[in-house]
Design a protein around this motif. Sequence first.
Motif, mmCIF file in Angstrom:
data_model
loop_
_atom_site.group_PDB
_atom_site.id
_atom_site.type_symbol
_atom_site.label_atom_id
_atom_site.label_comp_id
_atom_site.label_asym_id
_atom_site.label_seq_id
_atom_site.Cartn_x
_atom_site.Cartn_y
_atom_site.Cartn_z
ATOM 1 N N UNK A 104 -35.897 -22.598 -4.696
ATOM 2 C CA UNK A 104 -34.708 -23.341 -5.110
ATOM 3 C C UNK A 104 -33.952 -23.796 -3.863
ATOM 4 N N UNK A 105 -33.609 -25.084 -3.850
ATOM 5 C CA UNK A 105 -32.841 -25.655 -2.754
ATOM 6 C C UNK A 105 -31.369 -25.740 -3.154
ATOM 7 N N UNK A 106 -30.516 -26.137 -2.229
ATOM 8 C CA UNK A 106 -29.089 -26.202 -2.491
ATOM 9 C C UNK A 106 -28.786 -27.129 -3.666
ATOM 10 N N UNK A 107 -28.006 -26.624 -4.606
ATOM 11 C CA UNK A 107 -27.622 -27.375 -5.786
ATOM 12 C C UNK A 107 -28.513 -27.164 -6.987
ATOM 13 N N UNK A 108 -29.738 -26.675 -6.799
ATOM 14 C CA UNK A 108 -30.636 -26.421 -7.929
ATOM 15 C C UNK A 108 -30.071 -25.307 -8.803
#
Length: 320
Positions: A104-108
Amino acid sequence: MTTLTERIVRYGELRPCKTAFIDAHTPGSNQKENFTIIGGGVSESPDQHVHIRDTPGFNIGAAGQPPKCRNSLHSHTTAEVFFVLKGRWRFFWGRNGDAGEFIAEEGDIFNIPTGIFRGFENVGTDYGMIMAILGGDDAGGGVTWAPQVIQEAAAHGLVLGNNGVLYDSKKGQTLPHNVKPMPVLTEEQMAAYPEVPVEAVVPRYVARYQDLMALSGKKPAKVIGTDALLKDKPGFEVDFLSRNSLGEDVITPEKHVVLMPMRGTWALKVSTSETVLNAGDTCLLKPGEAYTLAPSMTGEASLYRVSETDDPAGATWTEA
């Protein structure tokens, strides 16, 4: 009646607890920081600070971890939703954590199915933070640890009592005479927890930040709910706002609402009170409390909005 200021928790004022869970001494997990922002949360430690004790049908918390630090395998009977505020995170699940995983990346955002063992790890290069939405007023009543987590914790001096409280032998603590150790799940009980493949989880329970930015161009994107991108009834709904999602209309919620900015700064006006919310802040709005909300500066702006519903905070996992 609390003021608006008393219902805002600023990111820079968050108070962590490093002894919140049974794996607080376990190598690889002993640098975790747990934050309880709204409601009682799921902490097992009396040291846990609670910022806002109101329980609007769900809880808000956060987890902060340095690189390579992980949260051990556990299961919930109510919803557990995370979105990544800072860093890069690996979520994994299954009895041994090897049934499936994704990055998971930032904002996911990830609406983790109930009834499966799950854990997460900071795989970025800096301190990371994930924000959490937990179903129900009593989110701590439905947490079960994998047997190996309890066994390893005991080897490092921590025992969880069947009253849900941790006892630390390194501090000279022992179980009270009327408290027994939390029982370890048997093999038969463990068989009831499914080993779910990644292809059955990610399409149904994960929404990517860039997709939500695209979907929220003219109105809020519905993220979690009966008619949302991630269809579910966990006791709350989640939508996603970007720069052009809202006009200047006054919004009057029928139930509790929590605002959680992801990027940028947001101007919030409630009655005669005005303030600015920044990334990582958390704001609780009461039912009937009319407000306006808009990005206050140029540049990227995004925000998750959580709304209370009448749905029970029950199981989310079903066979596809």
